[in-house]
Design an enzyme around this catalytic site. Structure first.
Site, PDB file in Angstrom:
ATOM      1  CG  HIS A   1      -3.243   8.317   0.762  1.00  0.00           C
ATOM      2  ND1 HIS A   1      -4.113   7.278   0.924  1.00  0.00           N
ATOM      3  CD2 HIS A   1      -2.543   8.383   1.912  1.00  0.00           C
ATOM      4  CE1 HIS A   1      -3.948   6.746   2.110  1.00  0.00           C
ATOM      5  NE2 HIS A   1      -3.016   7.400   2.736  1.00  0.00           N
TER       6      HIS A   1
ATOM      7  CE  LYS B   1      -6.316  -1.025   5.188  1.00  0.00           C
ATOM      8  NZ  LYS B   1      -5.392  -0.236   4.386  1.00  0.00           N
TER       9      LYS B   1
ATOM     10  CD  GLU C   1      -2.940   1.154   2.306  1.00  0.00           C
ATOM     11  OE1 GLU C   1      -3.191   0.084   2.885  1.00  0.00           O
ATOM     12  OE2 GLU C   1      -3.498   2.218   2.578  1.00  0.00           O
TER      13      GLU C   1
ATOM     14  CG  ASP D   1       0.127 -16.212  12.113  1.00  0.00           C
ATOM     15  OD1 ASP D   1      -0.655 -15.474  11.479  1.00  0.00           O
ATOM     16  OD2 ASP D   1      -0.153 -17.372  12.445  1.00  0.00           O
TER      17      ASP D   1
HETATM   18  P1  NDP Z   1       7.851 -23.380  16.255  1.00  0.00           P
HETATM   19  O1  NDP Z   1       6.903 -24.496  16.120  1.00  0.00           O
HETATM   20  O2  NDP Z   1       8.837 -23.207  15.165  1.00  0.00           O
HETATM   21  O3  NDP Z   1       8.589 -23.505  17.673  1.00  0.00           O
HETATM   22  C1  NDP Z   1       9.578 -22.616  18.110  1.00  0.00           C
HETATM   23  C2  NDP Z   1      10.950 -23.161  17.751  1.00  0.00           C
HETATM   24  O4  NDP Z   1      11.943 -22.226  18.103  1.00  0.00           O
HETATM   25  C3  NDP Z   1      11.225 -24.438  18.487  1.00  0.00           C
HETATM   26  O5  NDP Z   1      11.771 -25.346  17.560  1.00  0.00           O
HETATM   27  C4  NDP Z   1      12.273 -24.032  19.511  1.00  0.00           C
HETATM   28  O6  NDP Z   1      13.197 -25.054  19.727  1.00  0.00           O
HETATM   29  C5  NDP Z   1      12.964 -22.907  18.809  1.00  0.00           C
HETATM   30  N1  NDP Z   1      13.639 -21.965  19.730  1.00  0.00           N
HETATM   31  C6  NDP Z   1      14.953 -21.640  19.648  1.00  0.00           C
HETATM   32  N2  NDP Z   1      15.279 -20.744  20.575  1.00  0.00           N
HETATM   33  C7  NDP Z   1      14.150 -20.478  21.272  1.00  0.00           C
HETATM   34  C8  NDP Z   1      13.865 -19.604  22.359  1.00  0.00           C
HETATM   35  N3  NDP Z   1      14.795 -18.822  22.915  1.00  0.00           N
HETATM   36  N4  NDP Z   1      12.593 -19.543  22.826  1.00  0.00           N
HETATM   37  C9  NDP Z   1      11.633 -20.321  22.265  1.00  0.00           C
HETATM   38  N5  NDP Z   1      11.848 -21.170  21.237  1.00  0.00           N
HETATM   39  C10 NDP Z   1      13.103 -21.262  20.736  1.00  0.00           C
HETATM   40  O7  NDP Z   1       7.109 -21.996  16.371  1.00  0.00           O
HETATM   41  P2  NDP Z   1       5.968 -21.539  17.345  1.00  0.00           P
HETATM   42  O8  NDP Z   1       5.624 -22.564  18.357  1.00  0.00           O
HETATM   43  O9  NDP Z   1       6.394 -20.195  17.829  1.00  0.00           O
HETATM   44  O10 NDP Z   1       4.705 -21.403  16.386  1.00  0.00           O
HETATM   45  C11 NDP Z   1       4.607 -20.341  15.505  1.00  0.00           C
HETATM   46  C12 NDP Z   1       4.023 -20.826  14.201  1.00  0.00           C
HETATM   47  O11 NDP Z   1       2.790 -21.500  14.428  1.00  0.00           O
HETATM   48  C13 NDP Z   1       3.711 -19.720  13.258  1.00  0.00           C
HETATM   49  O12 NDP Z   1       4.236 -20.085  12.005  1.00  0.00           O
HETATM   50  C14 NDP Z   1       2.185 -19.680  13.211  1.00  0.00           C
HETATM   51  O13 NDP Z   1       1.748 -19.228  11.961  1.00  0.00           O
HETATM   52  C15 NDP Z   1       1.830 -21.113  13.436  1.00  0.00           C
HETATM   53  N6  NDP Z   1       0.499 -21.427  13.978  1.00  0.00           N
HETATM   54  C16 NDP Z   1      -0.380 -20.464  14.402  1.00  0.00           C
HETATM   55  C17 NDP Z   1      -1.611 -20.811  14.908  1.00  0.00           C
HETATM   56  C18 NDP Z   1      -2.522 -19.728  15.400  1.00  0.00           C
HETATM   57  O14 NDP Z   1      -2.114 -18.580  15.452  1.00  0.00           O
HETATM   58  N7  NDP Z   1      -3.760 -20.014  15.789  1.00  0.00           N
HETATM   59  C19 NDP Z   1      -2.028 -22.213  15.009  1.00  0.00           C
HETATM   60  C20 NDP Z   1      -0.995 -23.146  14.588  1.00  0.00           C
HETATM   61  C21 NDP Z   1       0.211 -22.751  14.083  1.00  0.00           C
HETATM   62  P3  NDP Z   1      12.882 -26.305  20.669  1.00  0.00           P
HETATM   63  O15 NDP Z   1      11.998 -27.207  19.875  1.00  0.00           O
HETATM   64  O16 NDP Z   1      14.211 -26.876  20.933  1.00  0.00           O
HETATM   65  O17 NDP Z   1      12.178 -25.781  21.894  1.00  0.00           O
END
Ligand code: NDP
Length: 417
Positions: free
Chosen positions: A371, A258, A78, A274
């Site tokens: 704009h 918005k 935009e 996200d």
């Molecule tokens: P991930 O599933 O990728 O989990 C976080 C990853 O980061 C883990 O692998 C973790 O490692 C790693 N990590 C490394 N350093 C850190 C730290 N300091 N603190 C925390 N984690 C660390 O991502 P999220 O669980 O954050 O999920 C986000 C995603 O989920 C987005 O893509 C979103 O779009 C999607 N999503 C959203 C939904 C919603 O909004 N309703 C529903 C379902 C999915 P380790 O495994 O070793 O802990």
């Protein structure tokens, strides 16, 4: 002929693009676009991957948050979003910058039980075992606890009609936490099933992230708001009135909000976050007292303009697609952030800066004047003007009585004669 899309997900990239080309009768030049924006690693991110879809990324400048200067990568299609954010931020910078407040960063997940004859009794059993259930949650994602995060508390809410929500609060550290929380919730739901003999209807995080609130405030001497023939004091008063209208009227509040999300989404995309999750949470928060209202408020005592914006902004600096998006990682360096909280503070400040610029323009010269130059540029490019032709076409368009596609095409044709 209709192409065969059966088992499309099993096809390789060349097969997929060929099927689409057949279905949509694409020319070789059109098919070449798939190749132009193709990134092989993106097969790992989404299903049925074809190509990337480029969006412009630019930098907002002048943003001062808690005494620190930031340049802010923003991804948006935009025109005027980045200009407005920089403009609003510049006014606030002259006033000392934004101050932010972030007390807590926990994500909330829900386990919903249904068809309960006595929800209060079930809730009491679950609450009595809260400590054990928190341990179950932590055991489902032990690395989080090792990093200093983990399940913090549990709450039950009787929803009516036999439904009960068990809310789990988790410190997700540097991540947004959706997937981590969902794994923990499913483990807790199983334990609750054993304990209560009730199968959960669902287990999923809530995007209404009321335990991840962040607030930006700013105080601007009215003199800094002067716009053309409008004295600063009058502008401040009009901005405060515009804010009142957004509190009273959902039609206005929706557009007001918005504009705020224009800035926040653009930073969310640039940082690999996200933005749908943020959008849904922010709009739910805007209706927290039962009426949909403006997310920000502005008040003036005639000397200063005071602005506030509080939102749930559960963002991450790790996890999701961030780990495979080099630009998202680069943008964290450009932002100069160390923690997810730092990103939240910048995003809420950008939202308020965006809002200030929009309201100031709206109550003075009108939104179109600012704009228009950018909109005309988009129009000229849509009409086929080359970068070399742009300056002349823009000059002529600004003088034209009609500023539409046909007129622009006509101007381009005349220039090329
Ligand atoms: P991930 O599933 O990728 O989990 C976080 C990853 O980061 C883990 O692998 C973790 O490692 C790693 N990590 C490394 N350093 C850190 C730290 N300091 N603190 C925390 N984690 C660390 O991502 P999220 O669980 O954050 O999920 C986000 C995603 O989920 C987005 O893509 C979103 O779009 C999607 N999503 C959203 C939904 C919603 O909004 N309703 C529903 C379902 C999915 P380790 O495994 O070793 O802990």
């Amino acid at each position: 002929m209709t192409a065969d899309f059966r088992y499309f997900y099993q096809k390789n990239w060349a097969e997929r693009t060929a099927i689409v080309a057949q279905q949509a009768h694409l020319t070789p030049a059109e098919q070449a676009l798939f190749k132009q924006y193709y990134l092989p690693q993106h097969h790992e991110i989404i299903e049925n991957y074809l190509t990337d879809y480029p969006l412009p990324m630019g930098l907002a400048v002048n943003l001062v948050v808690d005494g620190v200067d930031h340049i802010v990568p923003m991804v948006t299609e935009e025109p005027s979003v980045i200009a407005a954010a920089s403009n609003g931020a510049k006014i606030v910078k002259r006033a000392g910058g934004f101050t932010t407040v972030l007390n807590q960063r926990e994500m909330i997940g829900q386990i919903v039980l249904e068809q309960l004859s006595d929800p209060a009794a079930t809730a009491a059993v679950i609450e009595a075992h809260a400590a054990a259930l928190l341990k179950v949650a932590d055991a489902a994602h032990p690395s989080l606890k090792k990093r200093g995060g983990g399940a913090r508390r549990l709450r039950t809410r009787i929803l009516g009609q036999g439904y009960l929500s068990i809310d789990l609060f988790v410190d997700v550290q540097a991540a947004m936490g959706a997937n981590m929380l969902n794994s923990m919730l499913e483990a807790v739901a199983k334990a609750i099933g054993v304990m209560t003999k009730q199968d959960a209807l669902m287990s999923i995080l809530s995007n209404y992230a009321t335990a991840s609130l962040v607030k930006a405030v700013c105080d601007i001497p009215v003199g800094l708001l002067q716009a053309g023939r409008y004295a600063g004091k009058l502008v401040a008063q009009k901005i405060a009135s515009a804010s009142t209208v957004a509190q009273l009227d959902p039609y206005r509040a929706t557009t007001h909000n918005k504009g705020i999300m224009n800035g926040i989404d653009a930073v969310a995309i640039a940082s690999g976050n996200d933005w749908r999750a943020l959008e849904s949470g922010a709009h739910a928060y805007a209706v927290k007292d039962g009426q949909y209202r403006g997310m920000s408020t502005w008040t003036s005592d005639g000397r200063m303009l005071h602005g506030e914006l509080e939102l749930p902004l559960p963002v991450g600096i790790v996890g999701g697609s961030i780990k495979i998006n080099e630009l998202a990682q680069l943008n964290q360096r450009i932002l100069g952030i160390q923690t997810a909280g730092d990103l939240e503070r910048i995003m809420v400040a950008i939202g308020l800066a965006q809002n200030l610029a929009a309201l100031r323009a709206l109550v003075t010269t009108g939104i179109q004047q600012g704009h228009m130059h950018l909109q005309l540029k988009s129009l000229a490019m849509a009409a086929g003007a080359t970068p070399e032709e742009l300056p002349v076409i823009l000059q002529r368009l600004e003088l034209a009585s009609q500023q539409d596609l046909a007129t622009t095409q006509q101007l381009i044709a005349e220039l090329r004669q």
